[in-house]
Design a protein around this motif. Structure first.
Motif, PDB file in Angstrom:
ATOM      1  N   PRO A  81       0.670  -1.207   0.832  1.00  0.00           N
ATOM      2  CA  PRO A  81       0.052   0.166   0.121  1.00  0.00           C
ATOM      3  C   PRO A  81       0.496   1.254  -0.334  1.00  0.00           C
ATOM      4  CG  PRO A  81      -0.996  -1.454   1.750  1.00  0.00           C
ATOM      5  CD  PRO A  81       0.488  -1.919   0.919  1.00  0.00           C
ATOM      6  N   PHE A  82       1.974   1.403   0.444  1.00  0.00           N
ATOM      7  CA  PHE A  82       2.651   2.671   0.945  1.00  0.00           C
ATOM      8  C   PHE A  82       4.560   1.809   0.687  1.00  0.00           C
ATOM      9  CE2 PHE A  82      -0.073   2.819   4.237  1.00  0.00           C
ATOM     10  CZ  PHE A  82      -1.404   3.486   3.633  1.00  0.00           C
ATOM     11  N   GLY A  83       4.871   2.629   0.057  1.00  0.00           N
ATOM     12  CA  GLY A  83       6.508   2.174  -0.282  1.00  0.00           C
ATOM     13  C   GLY A  83       6.870   1.644  -1.585  1.00  0.00           C
ATOM     14  N   PRO A  84       7.754   1.426  -2.544  1.00  0.00           N
ATOM     15  CA  PRO A  84       7.978   0.656  -3.621  1.00  0.00           C
ATOM     16  C   PRO A  84       7.525  -0.809  -3.332  1.00  0.00           C
ATOM     17  CG  PRO A  84      10.260   1.027  -2.480  1.00  0.00           C
ATOM     18  CD  PRO A  84       9.259   1.434  -1.587  1.00  0.00           C
ATOM     19  N   PRO A  85       7.804  -0.975  -4.877  1.00  0.00           N
ATOM     20  CA  PRO A  85       7.204  -2.852  -5.664  1.00  0.00           C
ATOM     21  C   PRO A  85       8.650  -3.872  -4.149  1.00  0.00           C
ATOM     22  CG  PRO A  85       7.472  -1.441  -7.488  1.00  0.00           C
ATOM     23  CD  PRO A  85       8.175  -0.656  -6.397  1.00  0.00           C
ATOM     24  N   LEU A  86       7.766  -5.156  -3.702  1.00  0.00           N
ATOM     25  CA  LEU A  86       8.860  -5.495  -3.338  1.00  0.00           C
ATOM     26  C   LEU A  86       8.721  -6.830  -4.390  1.00  0.00           C
ATOM     27  CD1 LEU A  86       7.639  -5.156  -0.159  1.00  0.00           C
ATOM     28  CD2 LEU A  86       9.549  -4.089  -0.674  1.00  0.00           C
ATOM     29  N   SER A  87      10.243  -8.519  -4.344  1.00  0.00           N
ATOM     30  CA  SER A  87       9.496  -8.805  -4.670  1.00  0.00           C
ATOM     31  C   SER A  87       9.284  -9.998  -3.538  1.00  0.00           C
ATOM     32  CB  SER A  87      11.009  -9.802  -5.067  1.00  0.00           C
ATOM     33  OG  SER A  87      12.153  -9.808  -3.820  1.00  0.00           O
ATOM     34  N   VAL A  88       8.707 -11.246  -3.590  1.00  0.00           N
ATOM     35  CA  VAL A  88       7.824 -11.887  -2.765  1.00  0.00           C
ATOM     36  C   VAL A  88       7.855 -13.428  -3.021  1.00  0.00           C
ATOM     37  CG1 VAL A  88       5.866 -12.215  -1.115  1.00  0.00           C
ATOM     38  CG2 VAL A  88       6.597 -10.211  -1.915  1.00  0.00           C
ATOM     39  N   LYS A  89       8.388 -13.873  -2.422  1.00  0.00           N
ATOM     40  CA  LYS A  89       9.226 -15.696  -2.678  1.00  0.00           C
ATOM     41  C   LYS A  89       7.996 -15.836  -0.794  1.00  0.00           C
ATOM     42  CE  LYS A  89      12.808 -17.303  -1.950  1.00  0.00           C
ATOM     43  NZ  LYS A  89      13.960 -17.527  -2.944  1.00  0.00           N
ATOM     44  N   CYS A  90       7.083 -17.193  -0.849  1.00  0.00           N
ATOM     45  CA  CYS A  90       6.452 -17.570   0.362  1.00  0.00           C
ATOM     46  C   CYS A  90       7.199 -19.218   0.088  1.00  0.00           C
ATOM     47  CB  CYS A  90       5.085 -17.602   0.066  1.00  0.00           C
ATOM     48  SG  CYS A  90       4.631 -16.055   0.066  1.00  0.00           S
ATOM     49  N   TRP A  91       6.354 -20.328   1.420  1.00  0.00           N
ATOM     50  CA  TRP A  91       6.650 -21.491   1.322  1.00  0.00           C
ATOM     51  C   TRP A  91       6.661 -22.239   2.640  1.00  0.00           C
ATOM     52  CZ3 TRP A  91      10.838 -18.019   1.544  1.00  0.00           C
ATOM     53  CH2 TRP A  91      12.499 -18.219   2.162  1.00  0.00           C
ATOM     54  N   VAL A  92       5.977 -23.426   3.081  1.00  0.00           N
ATOM     55  CA  VAL A  92       5.987 -23.730   4.017  1.00  0.00           C
ATOM     56  C   VAL A  92       7.078 -24.508   4.425  1.00  0.00           C
ATOM     57  CG1 VAL A  92       3.928 -25.188   5.358  1.00  0.00           C
ATOM     58  CG2 VAL A  92       3.070 -23.701   3.764  1.00  0.00           C
ATOM     59  N   ASN A  93       7.587 -23.925   6.354  1.00  0.00           N
ATOM     60  CA  ASN A  93       8.452 -25.029   6.362  1.00  0.00           C
ATOM     61  C   ASN A  93       8.030 -25.431   7.658  1.00  0.00           C
ATOM     62  OD1 ASN A  93      10.573 -26.460   7.942  1.00  0.00           O
ATOM     63  ND2 ASN A  93      12.189 -24.072   7.966  1.00  0.00           N
ATOM     64  N   GLU A  94       7.894 -26.541   8.422  1.00  0.00           N
ATOM     65  CA  GLU A  94       7.370 -27.547   9.492  1.00  0.00           C
ATOM     66  C   GLU A  94       5.872 -27.025  10.169  1.00  0.00           C
ATOM     67  OE1 GLU A  94      10.271 -27.291  12.121  1.00  0.00           O
ATOM     68  OE2 GLU A  94      11.922 -28.327  10.834  1.00  0.00           O
ATOM     69  N   GLY A  95       4.783 -26.699   8.555  1.00  0.00           N
ATOM     70  CA  GLY A  95       4.010 -26.109   9.042  1.00  0.00           C
ATOM     71  C   GLY A  95       3.497 -24.663   9.829  1.00  0.00           C
ATOM     72  N   HIS A  96       4.530 -23.934   8.892  1.00  0.00           N
ATOM     73  CA  HIS A  96       4.410 -22.455   9.152  1.00  0.00           C
ATOM     74  C   HIS A  96       4.516 -21.704   8.381  1.00  0.00           C
ATOM     75  CE1 HIS A  96       4.841 -22.887  13.665  1.00  0.00           C
ATOM     76  NE2 HIS A  96       5.913 -24.466  13.875  1.00  0.00           N
ATOM     77  N   LEU A  97       3.649 -20.978   7.913  1.00  0.00           N
ATOM     78  CA  LEU A  97       4.016 -19.945   6.156  1.00  0.00           C
ATOM     79  C   LEU A  97       5.492 -19.128   6.419  1.00  0.00           C
ATOM     80  CD1 LEU A  97       2.849 -19.419   3.520  1.00  0.00           C
ATOM     81  CD2 LEU A  97       1.609 -17.358   5.268  1.00  0.00           C
ATOM     82  N   VAL A  98       6.103 -18.763   5.482  1.00  0.00           N
ATOM     83  CA  VAL A  98       7.173 -18.203   5.880  1.00  0.00           C
ATOM     84  C   VAL A  98       7.594 -17.783   4.286  1.00  0.00           C
ATOM     85  CG1 VAL A  98      10.290 -17.670   4.949  1.00  0.00           C
ATOM     86  CG2 VAL A  98       9.550 -20.450   6.970  1.00  0.00           C
ATOM     87  N   VAL A  99       6.880 -16.122   4.519  1.00  0.00           N
ATOM     88  CA  VAL A  99       6.952 -15.139   3.698  1.00  0.00           C
ATOM     89  C   VAL A  99       8.744 -14.562   3.794  1.00  0.00           C
ATOM     90  CG1 VAL A  99       5.514 -12.805   2.984  1.00  0.00           C
ATOM     91  CG2 VAL A  99       4.934 -14.767   3.980  1.00  0.00           C
ATOM     92  N   GLU A 100       8.533 -14.513   2.542  1.00  0.00           N
ATOM     93  CA  GLU A 100      10.475 -13.444   2.047  1.00  0.00           C
ATOM     94  C   GLU A 100      10.465 -12.264   1.244  1.00  0.00           C
ATOM     95  OE1 GLU A 100      14.581 -15.312   1.984  1.00  0.00           O
ATOM     96  OE2 GLU A 100      13.676 -15.253  -0.271  1.00  0.00           O
ATOM     97  N   GLN A 101       9.926 -11.328   1.794  1.00  0.00           N
ATOM     98  CA  GLN A 101      10.822  -9.795   0.933  1.00  0.00           C
ATOM     99  C   GLN A 101      11.842  -9.189   0.964  1.00  0.00           C
ATOM    100  OE1 GLN A 101       7.238  -8.226   3.049  1.00  0.00           O
ATOM    101  NE2 GLN A 101       5.466  -8.407   1.458  1.00  0.00           N
ATOM    102  N   LYS A 102      11.560  -8.672  -0.411  1.00  0.00           N
ATOM    103  CA  LYS A 102      12.616  -8.092  -0.616  1.00  0.00           C
ATOM    104  C   LYS A 102      12.084  -6.436  -1.468  1.00  0.00           C
ATOM    105  CE  LYS A 102      15.793 -11.755  -1.415  1.00  0.00           C
ATOM    106  NZ  LYS A 102      16.397 -13.202  -2.215  1.00  0.00           N
ATOM    107  N   SER A 103      13.847  -5.786  -0.994  1.00  0.00           N
ATOM    108  CA  SER A 103      13.067  -4.242  -1.372  1.00  0.00           C
ATOM    109  C   SER A 103      14.943  -4.519  -2.496  1.00  0.00           C
ATOM    110  CB  SER A 103      12.966  -3.266  -1.084  1.00  0.00           C
ATOM    111  OG  SER A 103      13.280  -1.855  -1.926  1.00  0.00           O
ATOM    112  N   GLU A 104      14.447  -4.268  -3.763  1.00  0.00           N
ATOM    113  CA  GLU A 104      16.053  -3.900  -4.066  1.00  0.00           C
ATOM    114  C   GLU A 104      16.423  -2.376  -4.448  1.00  0.00           C
ATOM    115  OE1 GLU A 104      17.944  -6.611  -5.645  1.00  0.00           O
ATOM    116  OE2 GLU A 104      16.526  -7.563  -5.311  1.00  0.00           O
ATOM    117  N   VAL A 105      15.724  -1.593  -3.960  1.00  0.00           N
ATOM    118  CA  VAL A 105      15.154   0.210  -4.290  1.00  0.00           C
ATOM    119  C   VAL A 105      16.336   0.108  -2.928  1.00  0.00           C
ATOM    120  CG1 VAL A 105      13.817   1.706  -4.003  1.00  0.00           C
ATOM    121  CG2 VAL A 105      13.249   0.460  -5.957  1.00  0.00           C
ATOM    122  N   HIS A 106      16.064  -0.578  -1.860  1.00  0.00           N
ATOM    123  CA  HIS A 106      15.882  -0.079  -0.688  1.00  0.00           C
ATOM    124  C   HIS A 106      17.370  -1.131   0.209  1.00  0.00           C
ATOM    125  CE1 HIS A 106      12.326   1.953  -0.675  1.00  0.00           C
ATOM    126  NE2 HIS A 106      13.429   3.128  -0.226  1.00  0.00           N
TER     127      HIS A 106
END
Length: 145
Positions: A81-106
């Motif tokens: 909603p605010f800020g530059p675009p992010l690259s996002v990747k998700c996976w499940v590890n031992e039943g938990h959701l893991v969300v990784e976001q990266k900002s190339e800009v910052h």
């Protein structure tokens, strides 16, 4: 393939008393001061639905923004909603959701591991700067529906 993981379905609201400050993340995204004050004045509501392949998060904080997290470990571009675009990747590890976001800009990486316990959702966030320094933040959400 069916992926087994915790149930995040429902409405959740940030618990400001149990959560760490999100200020470091807002600062990294260069969110203007006035918008940060508005964000800090309200506790956002997250409406979450999920199935075997994805979690859909609707964040309401003045405006509503939908995010779809696919559990396929494939990087996608997302516009917060605010800020530059992010690259996002998700996976499940031992039943938990893991969300990784990266900002190339910052030049930062944000990795959140979600878990649920006693009607609370914990998002343990590790924020890594381009120089390798890390900050850990815990975001606690209460189930409200």
């Amino acid at each position: 393939m069916v992926i087994k993981m915790e149930d995040y379905t429902g409405k959740w609201q940030e618990n400001r008393y149990l959560s760490d400050s999100m200020e470091p993340i807002l600062d990294l995204q260069e969110i203007p001061w006035l918008i940060k004050q508005a964000i800090n004045a309200f506790a956002p509501v997250y409406t979450i639905t999920q199935n075997d392949q994805r979690v859909i998060v609707s964040l309401t904080l003045g405006v509503t923004k939908n995010e779809i997290y696919e559990f396929d470990d494939i990087e996608r571009i997302s516009q917060p909603p605010f800020g530059p675009p992010l690259s996002v990747k998700c996976w499940v590890n031992e039943g938990h959701l893991v969300v990784e976001q990266k900002s190339e800009v910052h030049g930062f990486q944000f990795r959140a591991k979600w878990s649920v316990s006693d009607g609370k959702q914990l998002r343990h966030i590790i924020l890594t700067m381009k120089d390798g320094t890390q900050t850990e933040i815990n975001l606690v959400l209460d189930r409200i529906e």
